[in-house]
Every structure is written in structure tokens, then in C-alpha cells.
Scaffold this motif. Structure first.
Motif, mmCIF file in Angstrom:
data_model
loop_
_atom_site.group_PDB
_atom_site.id
_atom_site.type_symbol
_atom_site.label_atom_id
_atom_site.label_comp_id
_atom_site.label_asym_id
_atom_site.label_seq_id
_atom_site.Cartn_x
_atom_site.Cartn_y
_atom_site.Cartn_z
ATOM 1 N N GLN A 51 0.818 -1.209 0.000
ATOM 2 C CA GLN A 51 0.000 0.000 0.000
ATOM 3 C C GLN A 51 0.857 1.265 0.000
ATOM 4 O OE1 GLN A 51 -2.457 -0.790 3.485
ATOM 5 N NE2 GLN A 51 -4.127 -1.495 2.169
ATOM 6 N N LEU A 82 3.217 3.829 -2.255
ATOM 7 C CA LEU A 82 3.551 4.286 -3.604
ATOM 8 C C LEU A 82 4.712 5.266 -3.485
ATOM 9 C CD1 LEU A 82 3.051 4.344 -6.628
ATOM 10 C CD2 LEU A 82 1.322 6.126 -6.269
ATOM 11 N N LEU A 110 7.315 7.633 -5.426
ATOM 12 C CA LEU A 110 7.324 8.365 -6.687
ATOM 13 C C LEU A 110 8.673 9.027 -6.917
ATOM 14 C CD1 LEU A 110 3.820 9.925 -6.136
ATOM 15 C CD2 LEU A 110 4.357 8.275 -7.934
ATOM 16 N N GLN A 163 5.473 -0.379 -4.824
ATOM 17 C CA GLN A 163 5.419 0.225 -6.150
ATOM 18 C C GLN A 163 6.296 1.473 -6.152
ATOM 19 O OE1 GLN A 163 3.769 -0.689 -9.065
ATOM 20 N NE2 GLN A 163 3.427 -2.622 -7.988
ATOM 21 N N ARG A 200 7.678 4.083 -8.837
ATOM 22 C CA ARG A 200 7.458 4.470 -10.230
ATOM 23 C C ARG A 200 7.625 5.977 -10.413
ATOM 24 N NH1 ARG A 200 4.896 0.693 -13.399
ATOM 25 N NH2 ARG A 200 4.242 -1.206 -12.328
ATOM 26 N N ALA A 241 3.099 5.697 -12.905
ATOM 27 C CA ALA A 241 2.045 5.365 -11.945
ATOM 28 C C ALA A 241 0.685 5.832 -12.452
ATOM 29 C CB ALA A 241 2.358 6.004 -10.591
ATOM 30 N N GLN A 276 -2.671 3.440 -13.571
ATOM 31 C CA GLN A 276 -3.994 3.593 -12.969
ATOM 32 C C GLN A 276 -5.041 3.978 -14.011
ATOM 33 O OE1 GLN A 276 -4.033 6.118 -9.484
ATOM 34 N NE2 GLN A 276 -2.060 5.320 -8.778
ATOM 35 N N GLN A 307 -6.100 1.361 -2.020
ATOM 36 C CA GLN A 307 -4.906 0.659 -2.479
ATOM 37 C C GLN A 307 -3.625 1.302 -1.958
ATOM 38 O OE1 GLN A 307 -4.293 -2.173 -4.358
ATOM 39 N NE2 GLN A 307 -2.161 -1.726 -3.841
ATOM 40 N N TYR A 308 -3.553 2.639 -2.024
ATOM 41 C CA TYR A 308 -2.334 3.337 -1.618
ATOM 42 C C TYR A 308 -2.624 4.222 -0.410
ATOM 43 C CZ TYR A 308 -0.623 1.763 -6.129
ATOM 44 O OH TYR A 308 -0.246 0.981 -7.190
ATOM 45 N N PHE A 326 2.620 7.536 0.940
ATOM 46 C CA PHE A 326 3.295 8.061 -0.244
ATOM 47 C C PHE A 326 4.676 8.597 0.117
ATOM 48 C CE2 PHE A 326 -1.159 8.132 -1.091
ATOM 49 C CZ PHE A 326 -1.278 7.784 -2.435
ATOM 50 N N TRP A 353 -4.240 11.831 -4.893
ATOM 51 C CA TRP A 353 -3.871 10.489 -4.440
ATOM 52 C C TRP A 353 -3.915 10.409 -2.914
ATOM 53 C CZ3 TRP A 353 0.846 10.071 -8.196
ATOM 54 C CH2 TRP A 353 0.467 9.366 -9.355
#
Length: 684
Positions: free
Chosen positions: A57, A59, A61, A84, A86, A91, A95, A216-217, A220, A239
Motif C-alpha cells: 500500500q 507508492l 514516486l 510500487q 514508479r 504510476a 492507474q 490501495q495506496y 506516499f 492520491w
């Protein structure tokens, strides 16, 4: 010692503070070489280990595929492969593809690999000739408006004093932008900015889409936060939603992409947007030797961005070397000779870099290195995984993996690649044979490094999967050779020995940096260049272009600042111009009185006799130079200036200097090139 505490071993106090932070927003101000990637990857792994977050969960970046690949690789080593990591675009695209069926009945639109074709058609539709250079500049302006989240009407109101492409005023620009948008809709295509815009719109419109993303996320992490654009920041906030599980990492002193819409204001304003945000400063530089850290701090004090003063770790090293040469050729030969000496003394070629401000500076160094048999690679050249020999090698390894094997991974890879021509010893000479060997050797080295990290033999299938992941994200292995790169392309990289070349006024800072803000960004670029070096740093410049000729270059003001330990003395006022002799129109002979007519060399009403061959050559040269310098074509030379050169057909630097739009800096940068071009193409 428990597994979670093992993850904290080896972190310095500030890095550990980052890793142990689990509650609320976190702002990490990380100076160059202070181990920010280590801190944030250990933070993700530590939170997973203590149950504070689910790695699936998270993300993370980044701004480059290389940085994302490196982060995924480190996280796998730390036992959290499910994160993840990305780029923003990767990303968002993932999505958007997933949610598209909920948003539209039609298939997912095609992606525009580049804007030029559609922009050219839009320009034609509004009656503007789509010259290649103008198309490129218009496309850049459209992109800048998009990442700044300016609609067409907003753009027209706020464009202000921005320099627009040749022959395109504000009214024409807005009509082009409208037509460009219509053409994309008609053709069912999206450009890269649309991916972020459409997803942000979907998150604001479709509650079920936003709810699923928020489910899901939940956490961050954003690297290089000083480089976010308004569009990326808006998407990030969508997000994030109402949660505050956000960790951002950045350094205002490394803000070098404002020309592309990046801004550090979101990093500087984060404490205002998130009052509960905790701030941690990473200041211990583990990359560079003490003399380089000292020089970096000297630059930092003048960057105008609340600098993070670095603390060295006591690494010994030589003091940075400053050298002036008679001309560009002498500089290239001397730098290449020094590099050859470093390699002969045992330094790997891949641990050496030549950095420059503009790509056009690389040619002389390529030739000087080649003449000495020194391998090199151009940063930003052909992508590693697109090379024929790399594709062949992966295919052969995939076939061999079906047969199994019990040897160590590096032994298997060497045996397999030997069947297609790899050998432990480099072939003699340069060219395609050497390039093929270097590509295969990079795969061998990667296999050796992967095996070193594991006590048990790694399966070949896992190595192939890692290569496929790297190929998807363009995370290439290191190739043995001296790196040649612009400073912008070198961001995020480091070498044992760095040769920073061409550090003269007009190149660093670049000639078109005409405002205080622009000069400040050039100084930050200089700081980025300095901090790429681990052990040795050489700074050089030349007095002229070739054979000692030129109008007299001066070393960059940044050199004066770091050598003197204080800002360079402001330039003295320009001397008053001498009284000029009477000037007559070269067409009708009338005495010219106005400055514009004198500069033009003729009366405004007299017909201009333009040498069409010279004009065509100048237009082509201007486009090529624009691509080399990565600057709008009209900032190289405006079209009126180009036409005046083709009309006057100057024979000397003095003649060329009288052309409107050719000032001292452009005369120094381009003077000899332009005169040579005029002599080559003039009629008669």
C-alpha cells in the motif's frame, strides 16, 4: 538483534530519525550525497517490519526511471519487493489504463510519443507555417502551460513577458492551443501531460475510483520534491486525499528544471500546507572528499535557496583543480590526456565523467578520447535495452534457463554469453565490436553483483526477470567507459573523478540567462556539477574557440566566487561607444541618421537583397543549434537577425557585431561558426 532493528543498523542519527518516523507528514531536506535513498528505503522497510504499513500500500514516486529502478532494487534487497516505485507518469498511466473501462465505453486512447506532428497540423490549421524549429518551440510552450495547469484562457491572461516562438503572438498561440486540443480529441490520442490531467480529473469526478485508489495506496513517498510541477502536485494531493501519510525528500539548492515547469515552492510551503509536518535535515555528505565538500558549501552560500550546509565525513582527497587553456582544442586534448593517465594508474573508466553545460561541447572531447583509445559513452544516447546485442543476450539466456543449472549465477551468465562472442578480455580498437563487448560485459558485471549479494546460487530465471524489469523501466547497468554528459543529464549520478569543462561566461552561466533568477539557477547547476565528484574534481575553461582565436572568453563568475571565497566583483560598466563615422545606405547612398537604419545599413524603405543560400543555411544551423543547446530556436537567433545576416553577409566579427540581435555574448558563442557558414554558402 531483531530484524526490524537490523534495518536501522548503519544509519546515521538523521537517517535513523527518518526511518523511525511513522506518524504524520515528514519533510526531509537532503543535501547532495547525504544518503537520501538509503534513508527513505530503510524507512519503508522498517515500517513494514514493525507493522506500521503494508508495503503493498506504499507508492514511492520518482522523476526518472533510473531512480525508480534503483529504489525497487534496494527495496528487494531489504526484503520488501511489493512496493510500487514508479515515476509520476508511469504510476498515473497504470492507474488510468486500469480505470478506463469505468470512465469510457471506447478503447483506451493511443499515446502520443511526441507532440510535433499534431502541433504542426494545428499550426497549419490557423495559418502558420510549421517550420520544424517553431513546431518544437510551440510544443514546449503547450507543455509548459499544461504542467502549470493553465487552460488556454488562463494562459492568455498570464503569459506576461514570456518569450514566444518566432512569428507566434499570444493570439496565434491560443488559437494553436485550441486546435491542438481539438485534434487530440478527433484522433483519440493523449499526450503525456493528458495522462496526469485525465487521471486527476477522474479522481475528482468518480468517487468509486478515488475510493479504490485511496484503499490501495495509503502511504506516499516522493523523491526530488523540489522538481514537482503544479500538475504533479495536484495529482499527488488527489492520491493522498485527506490522509497525511506523506514523506517528501528534496533539496532547494538542486532546483535546476524550472524551464520545464518544475518549482520548489511546494517543498518550501509544505510546513504551511501540513502544519504538523516534521522536518529532518540530512547534512552528512558521504559521497565527496573534504575539499569538494568545502567547495560545494562555498557555492551553496550563494544559491538563494535556504541552503543546507554539508558536513564532510573526513574523506581525504586532492583540492579541486582549476585550469585555463588557450582554446577549446587544447582543453579537450589536455582533459583526455589526464583521463588516459588516470586509467593507466588503475582508475576504471566508468568512474570518470566529463560534464558540460551544452551537448554541443561534447564533440571535441569524443574525438580526443577516441584518439587515445579511451572508451566513452554519451549519457542520453541509445537506450541500453534497445541494443541488438542486449536483446540477443537476453533471448539466449532465456533459452538456457529452460535447461536448468546449479552453478553460481555469474558462472552461468559468462558461459552463456561466451557462446555469442563475449570474452573476459576486451577486443582491440573501437567501434561496433568494442561497443558490443561492453554491452555484454555490463550484463556479466550485473550478474556478478547480483550473486555477491546472495550466499546461495541465484537462479538464472530470477536474473532474467530482473533484466526484464530493468528493461521495462529503462534502468540500465553500468557500462565500462568514460561518461560524457550535460550537467542536467548528470543529476542523480556520481563518479570518482569529474572533469567539469567549458566553465566560462556565456556557457556557465549560459548566455541567455539574463535575469537574477536565471543566474541563480545556473549557480545551482554549478553546485550540482561539483557534487557529482567523489574524490577528484577538475574545473577548466578556454580563452577562445580554436587556435587561440576568439573575442576573449572570461572564466565563469562562479569560478571567481569559489576561488576568492566571496562573490565575484560585478562587471564594470561598459565603456561609452566612440563617435561613429557617417553611415550611408548601401542601396541608395542616402546619409543614415536613425540607429535602426545605421544598424541595418540601409534605409527602411530600400529593398533588402537577401542571399537566399546563406539564409537557408542559417535557418538550418539555427535549428541544429537549438537542439544542441536545448533552448528555443528564437533564443539562439531571432528570425529578423537571421535575415539581416543573410542580407549583410558579414565578412568579419566587427561586421557581424553590427547586426541587430548579435550582442557580445552571442558573438563570442557563435561568431566564428556564423562567419564560416556565411563564407561557405554566400553566392558568387
Amino acid at each position: 538483534m531483531t530484524a526490524d532493528h537490523t534495518l536501522l543498523t548503519g544509519l546515521d542519527p538523521e537517517q535513523r530519525e527518518v526511518a523511525e518516523h511513522t506518524d504524520g507528514p515528514l519533510m526531509v531536506l537532503a543535501g547532495a550525497g547525504t544518503g537520501k535513498t538509503r534513508a527513505i528505503t530503510h524507512r519503508i522497510a522498517y515500517q513494514a517490519a514493525i507493522g506500521a504499513s503494508d508495503p503493498r500500500q506504499v507508492l514511492a514516486l520518482t522523476f526518472t526511471t533510473k531512480a525508480a529502478g534503483e529504489m525497487r532494487s534496494r527495496l528487494r534487497t531489504l526484503g520488501v519487493p511489493g512496493v510500487q516505485a514508479r515515476t509520476f507518469h508511469s504510476a498515473a498511466l497504470r492507474q488510468l489504463r486500469y480505470f478506463w473501462p469505468r470512465m469510457s465505453d471506447g478503447p483506451f486512447p493511443d499515446l502520443l510519443p511526441q507532440k510535433s506532428t499534431v502541433v504542426g497540423h494545428a499550426m497549419q490549421a490557423v495559418g502558420i507555417s510549421p517550420e520544424r524549429e517553431t513546431v518544437r518551440d510551440v510544443a514546449a510552450e503547450i507543455e509548459h502551460a499544461a504542467v502549470s495547469m493553465l487552460g488556454v484562457d488562463d494562459y492568455a491572461e498570464r503569459v506576461g513577458s514570456r518569450s514566444l516562438p518566432d512569428g507566434v503572438d499570444i493570439d496565434a498561440m491560443t488559437r494553436i492551443m485550441h486546435r491542438y486540443s481539438e485534434l487530440k480529441t478527433e484522433r483519440r490520442v493523449l499526450d503525456f501531460e493528458d495522462v496526469l490531467l485525465v487521471l486527476a480529473g477522474a479522481l475528482g469526478t468518480y468517487e468509486d475510483v478515488a475510493a479504490q485508489v485511496h484503499s490501495q495506496y495509503r502511504s506516499f513517498v516522493v523523491d526530488e520534491f523540489q522538481d514537482v510541477s503544479p500538475l504533479q502536485y495536484d495529482l499527488l494531493m488527489r492520491w493522498l486525499g485527506r490522509r497525511e501519510s506523506l514523506c517528501v525528500v528534496g533539496d532547494p539548492a538542486q532546483t535546476i528544471y524550472t524551464f520545464a515547469g518544475a518549482t520548489d515552492r511546494f517543498l518550501r510551503r509544505l510546513p504551511v500546507e501540513f502544519p504538523e509536518a516534521r522536518e529532518v535535515r540530512l547534512v552528512r555528505n558521504y559521497r565527496s572528499a573534504e575539499p569538494i565538500v568545502g567547495m560545494a558549501n562555498s557555492v551553496l552560500r550563494r544559491t538563494g535557496r535556504s541552503p543546507i550546509q554539508l558536513i564532510g565525513t573526513g574523506r581525504a582527497g586532492p583540492h579541486p583543480n582549476f585550469t585555463e587553456f588557450s582554446d577549446d582544442g587544447a582543453e579537450a586534448e589536455a582533459v583526455a590526456s589526464q583521463i588516459a593517465g588516470e586509467i593507466n594508474a588503475g582508475r576504471r573508466a566508468s568512474d570518470i565523467a566529463i560534464l558540460f553545460r551544452t551537448n554541443s561541447q561534447s564533440r571535441a572531447f569524443e574525438e580526443a578520447l577516441s584518439s587515445r583509445g579511451v572508451s566513452y559513452l554519451l549519457r542520453g544516447g541509445e537506450r541500453f535495452f534497445a541494443r541488438r546485442e542486449v536483446k540477443e543476450a537476453i533471448a539466449v539466456m532465456r533459452a538456457a534457463s529452460n535447461r536448468g543449472g546449479t552453478d553460481r549465477l555469474d558462472v552461468q551468465v559468462k558461459d552463456i554469453l561466451s557462446s555469442i562472442g563475449w570474452s573476459p578480455t576486451a577486443p582491440q580498437g573501437q567501434g561496433s565490436v568494442r561497443e558490443r563487448w561492453e554491452s555484454l560485459s555490463a550484463l556479466v558485471t550485473l550478474a556478478e553483483d547480483s550473486q555477491t549479494e546472495s550466499e546461495l546460487p541465484l537462479p538464472l530465471t530470477a536474473f532474467i526477470a530482473d533484466l526484464e524489469d530493468r528493461a521495462d523501466h529503462q534502468f540500465a547497468p553500468t557500462i565500462e567507459g568514460v561518461t560524457l554528459a550535460s550537467v542536467h543529464a548528470a543529476k542523480g549520478l556520481e563518479w570518482e573523478s569529474v572533469h567539469l569543462v567549458g566553465v566560462s561566461e556565456g556557457l556557465m552561466p549560459i548566455g541567455y540567462a539574463g535575469t537574477a533568477d536565471a543566474i541563480d539557477e545556473e549557480r545551482r547547476l554549478f553546485y550540482v556539477a561539483v557534487t557529482r565528484a567523489r574524490t577528484a574534481l577538475s574545473v577548466s575553461w578556454s580563452k577562445g574557440r580554436r587556435g587561440g582565436a576568439g573575442v576573449g572568453r572570461r572564466p565563469s563568475r562562479f569560478v571567481g566566487e569559489v576561488q576568492a571565497g566571496k562573490p565575484a566583483r560585478p562587471d564594470a560598466p561598459a565603456p561609452k561607444a566612440p563617435v561613429s563615422a557617417p553611415v550611408r545606405c548601401r542601396v541608395c547612398g542616402t546619409l543614415l541618421t536613425s540607429r535602426a537604419d545605421k544598424n541595418r545599413g540601409r534605409c527602411a524603405q530600400c529593398p533588402a537583397a537577401v542571399d537566399e543560400h546563406v539564409l537557408e543555411a542559417l535557418i538550418h544551423w539555427r535549428g541544429t543549434k537549438s537542439a544542441e543547446l536545448r533552448m528555443p530556436v528564437f533564443l539562439v537567433l531571432s528570425m529578423p537577425t537571421v535575415r539581416e545576416i543573410a542580407e549583410r553577409v558579414p565578412e568579419s566579427l566587427d561586421d557581424l557585431g553590427r547586426v541587430s540581435g548579435v550582442g557580445p555574448i552571442k558573438l563570442e558563442q557563435f561568431g566564428h561558426e556564423l562567419l564560416g557558414l556565411v563564407r561557405e554558402h554566400r553566392s558568387g
